[in-house]
Design a protein around this motif. Structure first.
Motif, PDB file in Angstrom:
ATOM      1  N   LEU A 225     -26.572 -36.162   2.277  1.00  0.00           N
ATOM      2  CA  LEU A 225     -26.241 -35.304   3.424  1.00  0.00           C
ATOM      3  C   LEU A 225     -27.335 -34.270   3.652  1.00  0.00           C
ATOM      4  N   LEU A 226     -27.911 -33.769   2.570  1.00  0.00           N
ATOM      5  CA  LEU A 226     -28.995 -32.798   2.696  1.00  0.00           C
ATOM      6  C   LEU A 226     -30.233 -33.446   3.313  1.00  0.00           C
ATOM      7  N   GLN A 227     -30.471 -34.703   2.994  1.00  0.00           N
ATOM      8  CA  GLN A 227     -31.607 -35.440   3.565  1.00  0.00           C
ATOM      9  C   GLN A 227     -31.296 -36.013   4.943  1.00  0.00           C
ATOM     10  N   ARG A 228     -30.051 -35.889   5.359  1.00  0.00           N
ATOM     11  CA  ARG A 228     -29.576 -36.385   6.656  1.00  0.00           C
ATOM     12  C   ARG A 228     -29.665 -37.896   6.782  1.00  0.00           C
ATOM     13  N   PHE A 229     -29.343 -38.600   5.706  1.00  0.00           N
ATOM     14  CA  PHE A 229     -29.094 -40.028   5.844  1.00  0.00           C
ATOM     15  C   PHE A 229     -27.732 -40.236   6.498  1.00  0.00           C
ATOM     16  N   TYR A 230     -26.874 -39.260   6.346  1.00  0.00           N
ATOM     17  CA  TYR A 230     -25.567 -39.223   7.002  1.00  0.00           C
ATOM     18  C   TYR A 230     -25.314 -37.797   7.474  1.00  0.00           C
ATOM     19  N   ASP A 231     -24.368 -37.658   8.384  1.00  0.00           N
ATOM     20  CA  ASP A 231     -23.907 -36.341   8.828  1.00  0.00           C
ATOM     21  C   ASP A 231     -22.456 -36.176   8.418  1.00  0.00           C
ATOM     22  N   PRO A 232     -22.034 -34.950   8.095  1.00  0.00           N
ATOM     23  CA  PRO A 232     -20.638 -34.739   7.696  1.00  0.00           C
ATOM     24  C   PRO A 232     -19.674 -35.097   8.821  1.00  0.00           C
ATOM     25  N   VAL A 233     -18.517 -35.605   8.436  1.00  0.00           N
ATOM     26  CA  VAL A 233     -17.454 -35.847   9.417  1.00  0.00           C
ATOM     27  C   VAL A 233     -16.949 -34.525   9.958  1.00  0.00           C
ATOM     28  N   PHE A 234     -16.865 -33.537   9.052  1.00  0.00           N
ATOM     29  CA  PHE A 234     -16.437 -32.192   9.437  1.00  0.00           C
ATOM     30  C   PHE A 234     -17.152 -31.205   8.519  1.00  0.00           C
ATOM     31  N   GLY A 235     -17.491 -30.045   9.028  1.00  0.00           N
ATOM     32  CA  GLY A 235     -18.200 -29.051   8.235  1.00  0.00           C
ATOM     33  C   GLY A 235     -19.692 -29.064   8.538  1.00  0.00           C
ATOM     34  N   GLN A 236     -20.448 -28.233   7.811  1.00  0.00           N
ATOM     35  CA  GLN A 236     -21.875 -28.076   8.055  1.00  0.00           C
ATOM     36  C   GLN A 236     -22.643 -27.974   6.740  1.00  0.00           C
ATOM     37  N   VAL A 237     -23.896 -28.425   6.814  1.00  0.00           N
ATOM     38  CA  VAL A 237     -24.831 -28.270   5.698  1.00  0.00           C
ATOM     39  C   VAL A 237     -25.963 -27.373   6.188  1.00  0.00           C
ATOM     40  N   PHE A 238     -26.170 -26.247   5.519  1.00  0.00           N
ATOM     41  CA  PHE A 238     -27.185 -25.280   5.926  1.00  0.00           C
ATOM     42  C   PHE A 238     -28.366 -25.311   4.962  1.00  0.00           C
ATOM     43  N   LEU A 239     -29.549 -25.150   5.531  1.00  0.00           N
ATOM     44  CA  LEU A 239     -30.777 -25.041   4.744  1.00  0.00           C
ATOM     45  C   LEU A 239     -31.551 -23.842   5.272  1.00  0.00           C
ATOM     46  N   ASP A 240     -31.698 -22.834   4.436  1.00  0.00           N
ATOM     47  CA  ASP A 240     -32.311 -21.577   4.842  1.00  0.00           C
ATOM     48  C   ASP A 240     -31.579 -20.962   6.035  1.00  0.00           C
TER      49      ASP A 240
END
Length: 272
Positions: A225-240
């Protein structure tokens, strides 16, 4: 030609269904052979064999119907050839009798046995050649059915395009502050299994973090998910502090270094 067109249409559909069944069955074979020790250790040979047979049932049905259409096509084509020949004999004989009983001079009687035989030979030869095209059209139909699966993959537009030029690019690079906020995720191939349920985790710059858990609990999924091979169904992944979906994907991945848990080793040395 109409018979061949109809048969080719259904042959293409049946071939696509057959190929789809073979793909699913092949994936089971690959999975079982790759873990053959585990299968044998738990005595699962019979159940895995049955699972493979069940996945081949659609291919069996499609193959039977392909045989039915192929046989029906050949039967109709051969029948049409003989019917056309019989019709030519009957009609030609009537024309000969008509002109023979007419009052026209012999030189003006257009239909003779020789003319009728020429016409009949032309009909039989042309009908026979048309009937011989049936196997070739069947082959083309099978190729079209097989190619449809390939073109579906080629024409599919990815939801996450790694070649896209859109997205944010930072001139100063990334610091490495990571946050998963209420992340829910399930893999597209296994939509009935929820891997992550409301995951919340924060990793600061320079901090070392270990994710520990049983197999399949979502440890590798977090990295994907951090590398964006997939996106979350719900929620968010933040980087900086920024959602990873707002970064340029190619640039984002170029700023990461990953050592996978299942490395691929080649024969040789580091020196080579």
């Amino acid at each position: 030609m109409i018979v061949n067109a109809v048969v080719a249409h259904y042959q293409g559909k049946l071939t696509a269904r057959e190929q789809s069944s073979y793909v699913r069955a092949s994936s089971v074979v690959e999975e079982v052979i790759g873990a053959i020790r585990t299968v044998v250790a738990f005595g699962g040979e019979q159940s895995e064999s049955q699972r493979y047979d069940n996945l081949l049932q659609p291919a069996l049905k499609a193959g039977k119907w392909k045989g039915v259409f192929s046989g029906l096509s050949d039967t109709v084509m051969k029948a049409m050839m003989f019917i056309a020949g019989a019709g030519a004999f009957w009609y030609g004989a009537n024309l000969i009798l008509f002109y023979r009983n007419s009052d026209l001079p012999i030189e003006e009687r257009e239909y003779t046995p020789a003319v009728v035989m020429i016409v009949i030979s032309g009909i039989i030869v042309s009908a026979n050649q048309l009937s011989r095209t049936s196997p070739f059209l069947e082959t083309f139909a099978m190729a079209r059915g097989s190619a449809s699966a390939i073109y579906d993959v080629i024409d599919r537009v990815s939801l996450i395009d790694p070649l896209s030029k859109a997205g944010k690019i930072l001139n100063y690079g990334l610091k490495g502050n990571i946050e998963f906020r209420d992340v829910f995720f399930r893999y597209p191939a296994r939509e009935d299994v929820i891997v992550l349920r409301g995951l919340n985790i924060t990793v600061k710059e320079g901090q070392t973090v270990a994710l520990v858990g049983s197999s399949g609990c979502g440890k590798s999924t977090c990295l994907q998910l951090l590398q964006r091979f997939y996106d979350p169904v719900f929620g968010q992944v933040f980087l900086d502090g920024e959602d990873v979906r707002k970064y340029n994907l190619n640039w984002l991945r170029s700023n990461m270094a990953v050592v996978g848990q299942e490395p691929v080793l080649f024969l040789g040395t580091i020196g080579k």
